[in-house]
Design a protein around this motif. Structure first.
Motif, short mmCIF file in Angstrom:
data_model
loop_
_atom_site.label_atom_id
_atom_site.label_comp_id
_atom_site.label_asym_id
_atom_site.label_seq_id
_atom_site.Cartn_x
_atom_site.Cartn_y
_atom_site.Cartn_z
N ARG A 185 -15.54 36.12 -25.57
CA ARG A 185 -15.69 35.61 -24.21
C ARG A 185 -14.66 34.53 -23.92
N VAL A 186 -14.46 34.28 -22.64
CA VAL A 186 -13.34 33.44 -22.23
C VAL A 186 -13.41 32.03 -22.83
N ARG A 187 -14.61 31.52 -23.08
CA ARG A 187 -14.73 30.16 -23.58
C ARG A 187 -14.42 30.04 -25.07
N ASN A 188 -14.14 31.16 -25.74
CA ASN A 188 -13.86 31.13 -27.17
C ASN A 188 -12.52 31.73 -27.56
N VAL A 189 -11.70 32.08 -26.59
CA VAL A 189 -10.45 32.77 -26.90
C VAL A 189 -9.51 31.91 -27.74
N GLU A 220 -22.43 26.01 -28.68
CA GLU A 220 -22.13 27.44 -28.53
C GLU A 220 -22.10 27.83 -27.05
N THR A 221 -22.99 27.25 -26.27
CA THR A 221 -23.03 27.54 -24.84
C THR A 221 -21.78 27.03 -24.14
N ILE A 222 -21.34 25.84 -24.50
CA ILE A 222 -20.12 25.28 -23.91
C ILE A 222 -18.90 26.10 -24.31
N GLY A 223 -18.87 26.54 -25.55
CA GLY A 223 -17.74 27.32 -26.06
C GLY A 223 -16.94 26.54 -27.09
N LEU A 224 -16.42 27.25 -28.08
CA LEU A 224 -15.71 26.60 -29.18
C LEU A 224 -14.37 26.02 -28.75
N ASP A 225 -13.78 26.56 -27.69
CA ASP A 225 -12.48 26.04 -27.26
C ASP A 225 -12.57 24.56 -26.92
N LEU A 226 -13.55 24.20 -26.11
CA LEU A 226 -13.70 22.80 -25.72
C LEU A 226 -14.35 21.96 -26.81
N VAL A 227 -15.38 22.50 -27.45
CA VAL A 227 -16.15 21.73 -28.43
C VAL A 227 -15.32 21.40 -29.67
N LEU A 228 -14.56 22.37 -30.17
CA LEU A 228 -13.84 22.18 -31.43
C LEU A 228 -12.38 21.79 -31.24
N HIS A 229 -11.78 22.16 -30.10
CA HIS A 229 -10.34 21.93 -29.95
C HIS A 229 -9.98 21.16 -28.68
N ASP A 230 -10.97 20.89 -27.83
CA ASP A 230 -10.76 20.12 -26.61
C ASP A 230 -9.66 20.72 -25.73
N GLU A 231 -9.66 22.05 -25.65
CA GLU A 231 -8.68 22.77 -24.84
C GLU A 231 -9.32 23.98 -24.20
N ARG A 232 -8.67 24.49 -23.17
CA ARG A 232 -9.14 25.71 -22.51
C ARG A 232 -8.09 26.80 -22.69
N GLY A 233 -8.57 28.04 -22.81
CA GLY A 233 -7.64 29.14 -22.90
C GLY A 233 -6.93 29.41 -21.58
#
Length: 435
Positions: free
Chosen positions: A58-62, A419-432
């Motif tokens: 999904r888009v929040r984990n790319v 997990e709901t927020i997405g790993l991109d923001l939670v773990l890397h503080d970035e958006r795809g």
């Protein structure tokens, strides 16, 4: 009119003939091909697998998936340099044990500038095998995508390379007990696909499904990205399989041919199954079928002919299709990107079929013949089944232990809100995407 004396004419003609490589000599042709194959296999991970997997989530984990593939390419290279290679292949001139290599090449200290492995530089063999050690842990990412902690991924992958991949690589290719038995695994049905598939299955079971699995639709966010990555995997796989001949010869050429045929047939078989069952063929289905065909031909690519490759590819498309349905719909196991039903089942199927189709008595389906000392399909099939069983059980047990240890140290899974927020923001503080 220019008259060339006979000795000069012979010398001129010799310029256009292939140069034979004697024992301990470098073959320019073999070296050039393995340099190309090495780049192709790395290309499979970066960017091939990264884009293939990245488009499926999904888009929040790319970004998390792209980051995982990129980080593993760097980290596994360093681990291979320090101790991975020597555990898998040991050092030249030393008789290797059945289970693990010696430490003579710790930090590649025994790899010299002018060292030779067969007809290629020894440093090139190290690098070629390094690309396999990179992509195998990267394949496992699909089993726990969208929910694993980044620190847990790095810890698990490092330990897994040393305690699972390197020993099994030694068993099969490094002078270990499975290779001595005569196991037919040309390019990694057991070493790469079964190990990655089983580890992904263990991860999916231990970590549990993604939040909303089974009740919320989780379609790929960018199939265009996935198809692009799939095309890169198809092309890169020629380096994976044909490169495993470690020579620019007939074996490499046949491996390339059967690899392509199996990929094509796997694509068409999966597409046909979807068309028959659901009324429409899907883009996701045809590219997944391609990967199933490629993974299944991998162990057999050096021992079967073109007709057998067609059968293997068609079988892979059908069997892996039903394996995917069974795992997700019936067993309710969230192997997020279908690593086990495609790579694990494909690796098992291909390793077993290699034992059948290598028989010289099967007419147009025959390949290169049985291993030394084996003179029947039953005998070779028993060896293949032993390799499958040993690889499956060892990988399952050690992967389970490693996941338990990593979970105790840093925790395997992000919490529900993260997990709901997405790993991109939670773990890397970035958006795809920021449109």
């Amino acid at each position: 009119m220019l008259v060339i004396p006979k000795p000069g004419l012979l010398a001129l003609c010799a310029l256009f003939l292939p140069t034979p490589a004697w024992a301990g000599e470098i073959s320019p042709a073999d070296t050039a091909w393995l340099l190309t194959a090495t780049a192709l296999v790395l290309f499979m991970t970066l960017p091939g697998l990264s884009l293939f997997y990245g488009g499926l989530v999904r888009v929040r984990n790319v970004l998390s998936v792209l980051m995982q593939c990129f980080a593993l390419a760097a980290l596994m290279s360093l681990v291979w340099f320090v101790v991975g290679y020597t555990l898998a292949f040991g050092s030249a001139g030393v008789e290797q044990g059945a289970w693990i290599g010696d430490l003579g090449n710790f930090m590649l200290m025994g790899i010299e500038f002018d060292g030779v492995n067969g007809s290629i530089p020894e440093s090139l063999f190290v690098m070629f095998q390094m690309t396999f050690a990179i992509i195998t842990p990267a394949l496992i990412i699909g089993g726990f995508a969208e929910r694993i902690r980044f620190s847990a991924l790095l810890l698990f992958s490092t330990a897994w390379l040393l305690l699972v991949y390197a020993p099994i690589c030694h068993w099969v290719w490094g002078g270990g007990w499975l290779g001595a038995m005569g196991l037919q695994d040309f390019a990694g049905g057991t070493v790469v696909h079964i190990t990655a598939g089983v580890a992904a299955l263990v991860a999916a079971i231990m970590m549990g499904p993604r939040r909303g699995f089974g009740s919320v639709a989780m379609p790929p966010h960018n199939l265009t990205m996935t198809v692009t990555g799939a095309g890169m995997l198809w092309v890169g796989w020629f380096g994976f399989n044909a490169g495993s001949a470690v020579a620019a010869d007939q074996s490499a050429a046949m491996a390339m041919l059967v690899t392509h045929l199996s990929a094509a047939c796997g694509s068409l078989a999966w597409m046909a199954m979807e068309w028959l069952r659901h009324g429409k063929p899907s883009v996701l289905g045809i590219v997944t079928g391609m990967v199933a065909g490629l993974g299944t031909i991998t162990p057999a690519s050096g021992s079967v002919g073109p007709a057998a490759a067609v059968v293997i590819g068609l079988t892979a498309g059908v069997v892996c299709y039903f394996a995917t349905i069974t795992l997700k719909n019936r067993l309710k196991i969230d192997d997020s990107l279908d690593v086990f039903p495609v790579h694990g089942v494909g690796g098992i199927l291909g390793t077993l079929l290699a034992g059948i189709f290598c028989s010289p008595n099967l007419g147009i389906f025959s390949g290169n013949g049985f291993s030394d000392g084996i003179d029947s399909i039953g005998g070779q099939l028993a060896v293949q089944a032993t390799g499958v069983g040993a690889t499956f059980l060892y990988t399952l047990v050690v992967s389970w232990v490693l996941f338990k240890v990593v979970d105790a140290l840093v925790g395997l899974r992000v919490d529900s809100d993260e997990e709901t927020i997405g790993l991109d923001l939670v773990l890397h503080d970035e958006r795809g995407y920021d449109l």
